[in-house]
Design a protein around this motif. Sequence first.
Motif, short mmCIF file in Angstrom:
data_model
loop_
_atom_site.label_atom_id
_atom_site.label_comp_id
_atom_site.label_asym_id
_atom_site.label_seq_id
_atom_site.Cartn_x
_atom_site.Cartn_y
_atom_site.Cartn_z
N SER A 55 38.52 30.07 32.61
CA SER A 55 39.94 30.26 32.90
C SER A 55 40.77 30.53 31.64
CB SER A 55 40.49 29.04 33.63
OG SER A 55 40.37 27.89 32.82
N ASN A 56 40.26 30.15 30.48
CA ASN A 56 41.00 30.39 29.24
C ASN A 56 40.22 31.31 28.29
OD1 ASN A 56 39.00 28.67 28.50
ND2 ASN A 56 40.28 27.25 27.36
N ALA A 57 39.35 32.15 28.84
CA ALA A 57 38.49 33.00 28.01
C ALA A 57 39.24 34.21 27.49
CB ALA A 57 37.26 33.44 28.78
N ALA A 114 35.19 41.44 19.73
CA ALA A 114 35.27 41.27 18.28
C ALA A 114 36.59 40.59 17.91
CB ALA A 114 35.14 42.62 17.58
N THR A 115 37.68 40.99 18.57
CA THR A 115 38.99 40.37 18.40
C THR A 115 39.44 39.90 19.77
OG1 THR A 115 39.55 41.85 16.57
CG2 THR A 115 41.38 40.73 17.68
N ASN A 116 39.76 38.63 19.89
CA ASN A 116 40.14 38.05 21.18
C ASN A 116 41.35 38.74 21.79
OD1 ASN A 116 38.12 36.19 20.82
ND2 ASN A 116 39.47 34.48 20.38
N MET A 117 41.43 38.69 23.11
CA MET A 117 42.61 39.13 23.83
C MET A 117 43.73 38.11 23.56
SD MET A 117 41.81 41.91 25.44
CE MET A 117 40.40 42.46 24.51
N PRO A 118 44.99 38.50 23.67
CA PRO A 118 46.08 37.55 23.43
C PRO A 118 46.15 36.47 24.51
CG PRO A 118 46.95 39.66 24.13
CD PRO A 118 45.49 39.84 23.92
N THR A 158 57.16 51.17 26.17
CA THR A 158 56.06 50.30 25.82
C THR A 158 54.74 51.03 26.06
OG1 THR A 158 57.36 48.38 26.47
CG2 THR A 158 54.98 48.08 26.26
N VAL A 159 53.85 50.87 25.16
CA VAL A 159 52.52 51.47 25.28
C VAL A 159 51.50 50.36 25.52
CG1 VAL A 159 50.74 52.77 24.08
CG2 VAL A 159 53.13 53.37 23.75
N TYR A 160 50.67 50.53 26.53
CA TYR A 160 49.62 49.57 26.82
C TYR A 160 48.28 50.25 26.61
CZ TYR A 160 53.52 47.18 28.96
OH TYR A 160 54.72 46.57 29.17
N GLY A 161 47.68 50.00 25.48
CA GLY A 161 46.44 50.68 25.14
C GLY A 161 45.20 49.92 25.57
N CYS A 162 44.10 50.62 25.48
CA CYS A 162 42.80 50.01 25.78
C CYS A 162 42.48 49.06 24.63
CB CYS A 162 41.74 51.09 25.89
SG CYS A 162 40.11 50.47 26.30
N ARG A 163 42.30 47.79 24.95
CA ARG A 163 42.04 46.77 23.93
C ARG A 163 40.55 46.60 23.63
NH1 ARG A 163 46.20 42.74 22.61
NH2 ARG A 163 48.12 43.80 23.15
N SER A 164 39.72 47.01 24.59
CA SER A 164 38.28 46.85 24.41
C SER A 164 37.56 47.77 25.39
CB SER A 164 37.88 45.39 24.65
OG SER A 164 36.51 45.21 24.45
N TRP A 165 36.42 48.32 24.98
CA TRP A 165 35.62 49.13 25.89
C TRP A 165 34.16 49.09 25.44
CZ3 TRP A 165 32.84 53.30 24.07
CH2 TRP A 165 33.20 53.77 22.79
N VAL A 166 33.26 49.32 26.39
CA VAL A 166 31.84 49.32 26.06
C VAL A 166 31.07 50.16 27.07
CG1 VAL A 166 31.33 47.20 27.35
CG2 VAL A 166 29.86 47.86 25.44
N ASN A 167 30.03 50.81 26.59
CA ASN A 167 29.07 51.55 27.41
C ASN A 167 27.71 51.01 27.00
OD1 ASN A 167 27.04 53.46 28.09
ND2 ASN A 167 28.55 55.10 28.18
N PHE A 168 26.99 50.39 27.96
CA PHE A 168 25.71 49.80 27.57
C PHE A 168 24.64 49.97 28.63
CE2 PHE A 168 27.89 46.29 29.68
CZ PHE A 168 26.90 45.62 30.38
N ASN A 169 23.38 49.87 28.18
CA ASN A 169 22.21 49.88 29.05
C ASN A 169 21.90 48.43 29.37
OD1 ASN A 169 19.68 49.94 30.23
ND2 ASN A 169 18.80 51.37 28.76
N PHE A 214 42.30 46.57 29.43
CA PHE A 214 43.66 46.90 29.00
C PHE A 214 44.54 45.66 29.02
CE2 PHE A 214 41.77 50.73 30.50
CZ PHE A 214 42.27 51.71 29.68
N ARG A 215 45.49 45.60 28.11
CA ARG A 215 46.46 44.50 28.08
C ARG A 215 47.74 45.02 27.49
NH1 ARG A 215 50.00 41.50 28.53
NH2 ARG A 215 50.11 39.31 28.02
#
Length: 109
Positions: A75-77, A41-45, A1-12, A108-109
């Motif tokens: 709690s359901n975000a 942009a796309t919700n987590m499962p 099973t592969v668990y990839g990065c689902r979202s990432w951000v670098n911001f000021n 990650f998820r």
Amino acid sequence: TVYGCRSWVNFNGTGTIAIRDSGNVSSITDQGVGNYTINFATNMPDVNYATIVSPGYIESTGAQQWVLTVAPATSNAVGTYNVSNRLVDNDAPTMAAADSTGVMVSIFR
């Protein structure tokens, strides 16, 4: 099973917050000093995801700043995530909220 990065951000996170680069992040909302909401942009499962957050830096004082609070907005975000920066300064060890010139978050998820 592969668990990839689902979202990432670098911001000021100072002044008018600005995303430097990101993946699966539609926007960031400034919730006040040192507090931000990341909008996917796309919700987590589901809310059973893990987060890696890198510390920030305050240019004006040179103080280190660590991201201490990271949690789903509710709690359901599955579409948002909260990040809260707290100042850690050896000269005046407080835990006051503070904006950061660099905030990096990976989910990650």
